[in-house]
Design an enzyme around this catalytic site. Structure first.
Site, mmCIF file in Angstrom:
data_model
loop_
_atom_site.group_PDB
_atom_site.id
_atom_site.type_symbol
_atom_site.label_atom_id
_atom_site.label_comp_id
_atom_site.label_asym_id
_atom_site.label_seq_id
_atom_site.Cartn_x
_atom_site.Cartn_y
_atom_site.Cartn_z
ATOM 1 N N TRP A 158 20.230 -11.620 14.101
ATOM 2 C CA TRP A 158 21.694 -11.529 14.047
ATOM 3 C C TRP A 158 22.182 -10.298 13.275
ATOM 4 C CZ3 TRP A 158 22.626 -11.179 8.984
ATOM 5 C CH2 TRP A 158 21.718 -11.785 8.114
ATOM 6 N N ASN A 159 21.313 -9.607 12.549
ATOM 7 C CA ASN A 159 21.859 -8.557 11.659
ATOM 8 C C ASN A 159 22.253 -7.284 12.409
ATOM 9 O OD1 ASN A 159 19.176 -7.933 12.061
ATOM 10 N ND2 ASN A 159 18.777 -7.302 9.960
ATOM 11 N N LYS A 182 16.532 -13.309 24.384
ATOM 12 C CA LYS A 182 17.091 -14.452 23.665
ATOM 13 C C LYS A 182 17.668 -13.921 22.349
ATOM 14 C CE LYS A 182 16.552 -17.800 20.392
ATOM 15 N NZ LYS A 182 17.856 -17.479 19.930
ATOM 16 N N PRO A 183 19.010 -13.801 22.283
ATOM 17 C CA PRO A 183 19.614 -13.296 21.045
ATOM 18 C C PRO A 183 19.689 -14.409 19.995
ATOM 19 C CG PRO A 183 21.311 -13.748 22.681
ATOM 20 C CD PRO A 183 20.005 -14.109 23.320
ATOM 21 N N GLY A 235 12.584 -9.986 13.733
ATOM 22 C CA GLY A 235 13.056 -11.104 12.928
ATOM 23 C C GLY A 235 12.165 -11.282 11.718
ATOM 24 N N GLU A 257 8.654 -6.501 14.974
ATOM 25 C CA GLU A 257 9.425 -5.798 13.938
ATOM 26 C C GLU A 257 9.863 -6.869 12.950
ATOM 27 O OE1 GLU A 257 9.860 -2.617 13.684
ATOM 28 O OE2 GLU A 257 9.086 -2.008 15.623
ATOM 29 N N LEU A 258 9.169 -6.954 11.814
ATOM 30 C CA LEU A 258 9.354 -8.123 10.947
ATOM 31 C C LEU A 258 10.038 -7.762 9.623
ATOM 32 C CD1 LEU A 258 5.864 -9.690 11.746
ATOM 33 C CD2 LEU A 258 8.028 -9.991 12.961
ATOM 34 N N CYS A 291 16.672 -4.976 7.555
ATOM 35 C CA CYS A 291 15.237 -5.083 7.261
ATOM 36 C C CYS A 291 14.745 -3.887 6.459
ATOM 37 C CB CYS A 291 14.469 -5.204 8.559
ATOM 38 S SG CYS A 291 14.885 -3.892 9.683
ATOM 39 N N GLU A 388 12.349 -10.855 0.252
ATOM 40 C CA GLU A 388 13.500 -10.114 0.757
ATOM 41 C C GLU A 388 14.770 -10.889 0.360
ATOM 42 O OE1 GLU A 388 13.110 -10.200 5.005
ATOM 43 O OE2 GLU A 388 13.950 -8.214 5.257
HETATM 44 P P1 NAP Z 1 14.543 -15.206 12.267
HETATM 45 O O1 NAP Z 1 14.932 -16.495 11.654
HETATM 46 O O2 NAP Z 1 13.099 -14.889 12.352
HETATM 47 O O3 NAP Z 1 15.218 -15.201 13.713
HETATM 48 C C1 NAP Z 1 15.096 -14.126 14.581
HETATM 49 C C2 NAP Z 1 15.142 -14.616 16.015
HETATM 50 O O4 NAP Z 1 14.040 -15.491 16.235
HETATM 51 C C3 NAP Z 1 16.392 -15.413 16.359
HETATM 52 O O5 NAP Z 1 16.749 -15.143 17.693
HETATM 53 C C4 NAP Z 1 15.913 -16.856 16.236
HETATM 54 O O6 NAP Z 1 16.624 -17.751 17.035
HETATM 55 C C5 NAP Z 1 14.506 -16.706 16.775
HETATM 56 N N1 NAP Z 1 13.611 -17.780 16.367
HETATM 57 C C6 NAP Z 1 13.601 -18.488 15.219
HETATM 58 N N2 NAP Z 1 12.578 -19.383 15.237
HETATM 59 C C7 NAP Z 1 11.940 -19.235 16.422
HETATM 60 C C8 NAP Z 1 10.821 -19.861 17.035
HETATM 61 N N3 NAP Z 1 10.144 -20.822 16.418
HETATM 62 N N4 NAP Z 1 10.446 -19.460 18.273
HETATM 63 C C9 NAP Z 1 11.131 -18.475 18.906
HETATM 64 N N5 NAP Z 1 12.205 -17.852 18.385
HETATM 65 C C10 NAP Z 1 12.598 -18.211 17.143
HETATM 66 O O7 NAP Z 1 15.195 -13.974 11.525
HETATM 67 P P2 NAP Z 1 16.727 -13.751 11.136
HETATM 68 O O8 NAP Z 1 17.019 -14.559 9.931
HETATM 69 O O9 NAP Z 1 17.603 -13.922 12.322
HETATM 70 O O10 NAP Z 1 16.718 -12.179 10.801
HETATM 71 C C11 NAP Z 1 16.413 -11.693 9.574
HETATM 72 C C12 NAP Z 1 14.972 -11.200 9.527
HETATM 73 O O11 NAP Z 1 14.758 -10.211 10.533
HETATM 74 C C13 NAP Z 1 14.672 -10.502 8.219
HETATM 75 O O12 NAP Z 1 13.411 -10.877 7.745
HETATM 76 C C14 NAP Z 1 14.677 -9.029 8.592
HETATM 77 O O13 NAP Z 1 13.932 -8.213 7.730
HETATM 78 C C15 NAP Z 1 14.126 -9.078 9.962
HETATM 79 N N6 NAP Z 1 14.477 -7.862 10.706
HETATM 80 C C16 NAP Z 1 13.503 -6.957 10.979
HETATM 81 C C17 NAP Z 1 13.813 -5.776 11.641
HETATM 82 C C18 NAP Z 1 12.751 -4.777 11.936
HETATM 83 O O14 NAP Z 1 13.008 -3.882 12.731
HETATM 84 N N7 NAP Z 1 11.573 -4.858 11.354
HETATM 85 C C19 NAP Z 1 15.123 -5.528 12.040
HETATM 86 C C20 NAP Z 1 16.105 -6.470 11.756
HETATM 87 C C21 NAP Z 1 15.752 -7.636 11.092
HETATM 88 P P3 NAP Z 1 17.837 -18.650 16.432
HETATM 89 O O15 NAP Z 1 18.843 -17.686 15.944
HETATM 90 O O16 NAP Z 1 18.293 -19.429 17.610
HETATM 91 O O17 NAP Z 1 17.224 -19.466 15.346
#
Ligand code: NAP
Length: 486
Positions: A158-159, A182-183, A235, A257-258, A291, A388
């Site tokens: 979402w960020n 899947k956003p 994510g 990309e974590l 991130c 983080e």
């Molecule tokens: P997240 O909880 O991992 O969610 C990211 C995506 O994954 C969402 O679409 C979420 O869906 C989905 N998801 C969650 N659980 C899942 C599962 N079991 N199976 C399949 N999909 C699943 O992360 P977030 O809180 O949205 O984002 C923040 C994180 O992203 C931070 O750690 C940040 O550092 C990282 N990030 C990394 C980068 C990079 O380029 N390295 C860039 C941006 C962000 P739902 O929304 O429906 O739960």
């Protein structure tokens, strides 16, 4: 539905499957809210397993014709998609600010930044060369070609609701691969809006599909499907690890990309003004929810007090408010859970001896707004050093020598971005080489560019996005050996 928009026609709330807007087979919906006000913007369709199957089948059906276009033909369609995004930048920015909260100017910047990946890969696809290999047998000729990997999927956070999708869909679609996106549940509207513009640009039905709904339903269907040959995820590290393991059953290519835990190192010889503005850029953009955000700020003893004073003045000036208000630099956090995480990191740090110099509390505006915060006397045993924070908190750690600063910076399982400030040329090389990260910013807090490779090392991920390398995630290399030539 909120009537703020200048461009209601870009606001979609159904699934985009095979070029059609569909309500989903189970007719369930979920609310999307404005994090600034808590107001429900709209109810978005929630995909069922059957909907995911339909999307996968549509992508498979779309693959031959789309990958059969020449690179130049696909490039022209992508270029049109880029043009449409740029033409609609104001409306797309409004949608983004409404669902995500970031200031409108920052949202505009994200839309243009995301669009640039589409333009970049529209060009890059024309240069996907193979190679000829000097033969080892005189009657044989050897060569390689690069082919689209097949149907792909993307799961995004979402960020950066638009840019994280464009960074994946741009290269995938350019390479000839249909992609199912899947956003994040919090921010599906930007994804649906750019999906609509892709269709308008002439991207074939089934080539870019957007399915919204529960990760617990959509995720397992995507990872288990043998038809999907690559998954690109952005994510958290926790979810990334699970997806890598789920993808192992069908041996998919994965791009991950974590999470990050970015260090900023300010050396004694840094230019204070540059170090302060770079730290502000890196730490407070998107309210600290990126991130690549500075999570730990290591300051050498000789410059510590002057740097803290200058940074605290800059932090205190940051204007917090609704992303639609003028002159706002920091919007709300995405939800209450994010606010609670920030509070817990601050109270843990304070309980272990840190001092709050600026901010430290929920903002008087209420909701999920939080004060830009600066804390000093941070130590490596604090939660803020290892996790983080994903919020507007800048913790200052003090160090004495270059070796010590580097050791502290590298003492994390993460390795996405790292920044440092120095005017010493030899140190620029040394520290750049020794930082255990995928992306280094020297004397700057802003490093993103579509032409440069972005990605992490260690538990921050695998693969690279952007640059000439970002399309590799969606390609297979095939070796062809032609015998009996003589
Ligand atoms: P997240 O909880 O991992 O969610 C990211 C995506 O994954 C969402 O679409 C979420 O869906 C989905 N998801 C969650 N659980 C899942 C599962 N079991 N199976 C399949 N999909 C699943 O992360 P977030 O809180 O949205 O984002 C923040 C994180 O992203 C931070 O750690 C940040 O550092 C990282 N990030 C990394 C980068 C990079 O380029 N390295 C860039 C941006 C962000 P739902 O929304 O429906 O739960």
């Amino acid at each position: 539905m909120v009537a703020r928009f200048t461009a209601q026609e870009l606001l979609h709330s159904d699934l985009l499957i095979n070029g059609e807007w569909v309500g989903g087979s189970q007719a369930q919906r979920f609310p999307v809210t404005n994090p600034s006000t808590g107001e429900v913007i709209t109810q978005v369709a929630s995909a069922s397993q059957a909907d995911v199957h339909t999307a996968i089948a549509a992508a498979q059906a779309a693959l031959p014709a789309w990958s059969g276009l020449t690179a130049v033909e696909r490039s022209r369609i992508l270029r049109k998609w880029f043009d449409l995004i740029v033409e609609n930048v104001d409306s797309l920015a409004e949608i983004l600010t409404l669902e995500q909260g970031k200031p409108l100017e920052e949202a505009r910047g994200e839309i243009l930044y995301g669009a640039n990946f589409i333009e970049w890969f529209a060009e890059e696809v024309k240069r996907l060369y193979g190679e000829t290999i000097p033969t080892n047998v005189s009657s044989r000729r050897l060569l390689t070609i690069r082919q689209p990997i097949g149907v792909t999927a993307a799961i995004t956070p979402w960020n950066f609701p638009m840019a994280m999708i464009a960074r994946k869909a741009g290269p995938a679609i350019a390479a000839g691969c249909p992609m199912i996106v899947k956003p994040a549940a919090e921010t599906p509207l930007s994804a649906l809006a750019i999906g609509r513009l892709a269709l308008e640009a002439g991207v074939h039905p089934g080539v870019l599909q957007v399915i919204t709904g529960p990760a617990s339903v959509i995720g397992p269907e995507l990872t288990a499907s043998p038809a999907i040959r690559a998954l690109s995820f952005t994510g958290s590290t926790e979810v990334g690890k699970k997806l890598m393991s789920d993808c192992a059953h069908t041996v998919k290519k994965v791009a991950m990309e974590l999470g990050g835990n970015a260090p900023v190192i300010v050396f004694d010889d840094a230019d204070i003004e540059i170090a302060v503005s770079g730290t502000i850029d890196s730490k407070f953009r998107n309210s600290g929810q990126t991130c690549v955000c500075a999570n730990r700020i290591f300051v050498q003893a000789g410059i510590h007090d002057r740097f803290v004073e200058a940074l605290s003045t800059a932090v205190a000036k940051l204007n917090v408010g609704d992303g639609f208000s003028r002159d706002v630099q920091q919007g709300p956090l995405i939800n209450l859970e994010a606010v609670e995480k920030v509070e817990s990191h601050i109270s843990d740090a304070v309980s272990r001896g840190a001092k709050v110099v600026v901010g430290g509390n929920r903002h008087s505006i209420g909701g999920t707004f939080f004060e830009p915060t600066l804390i000093t006397s941070a130590t490596m045993d604090m939660t803020i050093a290892s996790e983080e924070t994903f919020g507007p908190v800048a913790p200052i750690f003090i160090f004495e020598t270059e070796e010590e600063g580097l050791e502290m910076a590298n003492s994390t399982p993460f390795g996405l971005a790292g920044y440092f400030f120095t005017q010493d040329l030899a140190r620029m090389w040394r520290v750049s080489e020794k930082l255990e990260v995928g992306v280094v910013g020297v004397n700057t807090g802003l490093i993103s560019y579509e032409g440069a490779p972005f990605g992490g090392v260690k538990e921050s991920g695998v693969g690279r996005e952007g640059s000439l390398h970002g399309i590799e995630e969606f390609l297979e290399m095939k070796y062809i050996c032609i015998g009996a030539v003589n």
